[in-house]
Design a protein around this motif. Structure first.
Motif, short mmCIF file in Angstrom:
data_model
loop_
_atom_site.label_atom_id
_atom_site.label_comp_id
_atom_site.label_asym_id
_atom_site.label_seq_id
_atom_site.Cartn_x
_atom_site.Cartn_y
_atom_site.Cartn_z
N ALA A 1 0.85 -1.19 0.00
CA ALA A 1 0.00 0.00 0.00
C ALA A 1 0.89 1.24 0.00
CB ALA A 1 -0.93 -0.02 1.21
N PHE A 2 0.28 2.40 -0.27
CA PHE A 2 1.06 3.64 -0.44
C PHE A 2 0.33 4.81 0.20
CE2 PHE A 2 -1.86 3.21 -3.99
CZ PHE A 2 -2.50 4.44 -3.98
N VAL A 3 1.07 5.91 0.38
CA VAL A 3 0.42 7.21 0.60
C VAL A 3 0.98 8.14 -0.46
CG1 VAL A 3 2.08 7.84 2.45
CG2 VAL A 3 -0.06 9.13 2.18
N ALA A 4 0.07 8.72 -1.26
CA ALA A 4 0.48 9.58 -2.36
C ALA A 4 0.10 11.02 -2.08
CB ALA A 4 -0.19 9.11 -3.66
N GLY A 5 1.07 11.91 -2.21
CA GLY A 5 0.84 13.34 -1.99
C GLY A 5 1.96 14.13 -2.63
N PHE B 1 -0.48 13.55 -11.78
CA PHE B 1 -1.18 12.70 -10.81
C PHE B 1 -1.84 11.48 -11.44
CE2 PHE B 1 -4.76 11.27 -8.28
CZ PHE B 1 -4.05 10.83 -7.17
N ALA B 2 -2.62 11.70 -12.50
CA ALA B 2 -3.39 10.58 -13.06
C ALA B 2 -2.46 9.44 -13.47
CB ALA B 2 -4.22 11.06 -14.24
N ALA B 3 -1.41 9.77 -14.20
CA ALA B 3 -0.50 8.72 -14.68
C ALA B 3 0.21 8.04 -13.50
CB ALA B 3 0.53 9.32 -15.64
N GLY B 4 0.68 8.85 -12.57
CA GLY B 4 1.42 8.31 -11.42
C GLY B 4 0.54 7.41 -10.57
N PHE B 5 -0.71 7.81 -10.39
CA PHE B 5 -1.66 7.06 -9.57
C PHE B 5 -1.99 5.70 -10.23
CE2 PHE B 5 -6.26 6.20 -8.86
CZ PHE B 5 -6.21 5.91 -7.51
N LEU B 6 -2.29 5.74 -11.52
CA LEU B 6 -2.67 4.50 -12.22
C LEU B 6 -1.48 3.53 -12.33
CD1 LEU B 6 -5.03 6.07 -14.89
CD2 LEU B 6 -5.68 4.76 -12.85
N GLN B 7 -0.28 4.12 -12.36
CA GLN B 7 0.92 3.28 -12.40
C GLN B 7 1.06 2.46 -11.11
OE1 GLN B 7 4.75 5.31 -12.49
NE2 GLN B 7 4.82 4.89 -14.69
N LEU B 8 0.62 3.03 -10.00
CA LEU B 8 0.69 2.29 -8.72
C LEU B 8 -0.17 1.04 -8.78
CD1 LEU B 8 0.55 5.31 -6.23
CD2 LEU B 8 2.51 3.82 -6.68
N ARG B 9 -1.34 1.18 -9.38
CA ARG B 9 -2.20 0.00 -9.54
C ARG B 9 -1.50 -1.03 -10.43
NH1 ARG B 9 -7.48 0.58 -13.09
NH2 ARG B 9 -5.82 1.11 -14.54
N ASP B 10 -0.92 -0.54 -11.53
CA ASP B 10 -0.29 -1.46 -12.48
C ASP B 10 0.94 -2.14 -11.88
OD1 ASP B 10 -2.28 -0.62 -14.10
OD2 ASP B 10 -1.06 0.80 -15.24
N GLY C 1 -4.16 2.47 -1.15
CA GLY C 1 -3.33 3.38 -0.37
C GLY C 1 -4.10 4.62 0.05
N ASN C 2 -3.37 5.51 0.66
CA ASN C 2 -3.94 6.80 1.08
C ASN C 2 -3.60 7.88 0.08
OD1 ASN C 2 -3.26 5.70 4.31
ND2 ASN C 2 -5.29 6.41 3.70
N ILE C 3 -4.53 8.81 -0.05
CA ILE C 3 -4.32 9.97 -0.91
C ILE C 3 -4.35 11.19 0.01
CG2 ILE C 3 -5.30 11.34 -2.79
CD1 ILE C 3 -4.39 8.57 -3.71
#
Ligand code: NAP
Length: 281
Positions: free
Chosen positions: A8-12, A47-56, A62-64
């Motif tokens: 899991a992650f925290v993204a900010g 954000f969009a690309a970075g976030f979807l990359q985490l799923r991939d 994770g937390n946002i």
């Protein structure tokens, strides 16, 4: 989640200040769970690309955090009731081919309040909330969902309070910032959701002498841990609830979703975060 060793992650942006890894890594260790929880710095324009990359990359969720809590709503397939009411998401679950967003800030606030003031009931209560930003939305949403009768929203920029009244309905009243000390007499709960009183910010200037002695006082600010507002309230005999408690409790539902165990907020965890705050402030 059924993964063997969930990630899991925290993204900010920025993300260095986040205490979430400390909290989740403490629980992973305490419950002997194989998994990881990492900070991910993602710039707003990526954000969009970075976030979807985490799923991939196989993260289970994770937390946002700031400044992405609103923009992530466009990327999720489903949201829970609280996220929709608040208009922001702080917890993500990648489930099969769906992205599910929820908001646990209100849960964190109310669970901490209940832990600090077990005798207090939200039903039919009257609250005063200082501030009308993102954190105020979470507090309003959960207080209304638990049956608060009236919430007076007091904010420096009156328009923002008026917008929240339009969003949350007739149990909200708005009030100019200059009247903040005069509206306390009928209040069961006073909550500071502004950034005032935080280290490095101006002080929160309010006379709470008019508060009913049974009123609870809560502050979302947790650096310092005991703000001037909480210090005065405690000295005046009020039950207090600090911002650190909210921070710890808001993390509980996410951990359970990703790692499969409902974790406890313990004195040991609290002390760990307090030590970390002391080192960094
Ligand atoms: P935000 O959306 O930026 O809102 C900030 C609020 O503070 C606004 O209502 C703003 O009033 C008010 N404010 C700022 N400077 C002021 C001043 N000089 N005089 C009067 N009012 C002032 O921020 P947020 O996300 O709601 O966060 C607010 C605080 O809550 C922060 O300290 C944050 O760290 C804390 N927080 C804690 C937790 C937790 O888990 N404990 C969770 C979320 C947030 P205007 O509308 O007039 O600008």
């Amino acid at each position: 989640m059924t993964m063997k060793s969930p990630k899991a992650f925290v993204a900010g942006w920025p993300i260095d200040h986040s205490r979430s890894p400390l909290i989740h890594q403490y629980w992973l260790k305490t419950y002997n769970i194989s998994g990881e929880y990492k900070k991910k710095a993602i710039a707003p324009d990526k954000f969009a690309a970075g976030f979807l990359q985490l799923r991939d990359k196989g993260y289970c969720g994770g937390n946002i955090t700031i400044p992405h809590k609103v923009r992530v709503m466009k990327l999720v397939d489903e949201t829970d009731v609280m996220a929709r009411k608040i208009g922001a998401v702080n917890t993500i679950c990648f489930h099969d081919d769906k992205i599910i967003g929820s908001n646990t800030d209100g849960y964190g606030f109310i669970t901490n309040l209940q832990a600090c003031a077990p005798q207090w009931s939200c039903r039919n209560s009257h609250a005063v909330i200082l501030g009308a930003g993102g954190a105020a939305r979470a507090v309003i949403a959960v207080l209304l969902s638990r049956g608060a009768q009236q919430i007076i929203l007091c904010n420096r920029t009156l328009e923002k309070a008026t917008e929240l009244k339009a969003r949350f309905g007739e149990r909200i009243e708005v009030c100019g910032w200059e009247r903040r000390a005069q509206i306390l007499t009928e209040t069961d709960l006073l909550v500071n959701t502004t950034s005032l009183g935080m280290i490095g910010k101006p002080r929160l200037d309010i006379d709470i002498g008019g508060l009913n002695e049974k009123a609870i006082v809560a502050d979302l600010v947790y650096t310092p841990l005991e703000t001037r507002l909480l210090h005065t309230a405690r000295r005046n005999g009020h039950t207090i609830a600090d911002g650190l408690g909210m921070l710890l409790y808001q993390a509980v539902p996410g951990f359970e979703i990703w790692f499969g165990r409902r974790p406890q907020v313990t004195a040991e965890l609290r002390d760990l975060v307090i030590d970390d705050l002391a080192k960094r402030t």
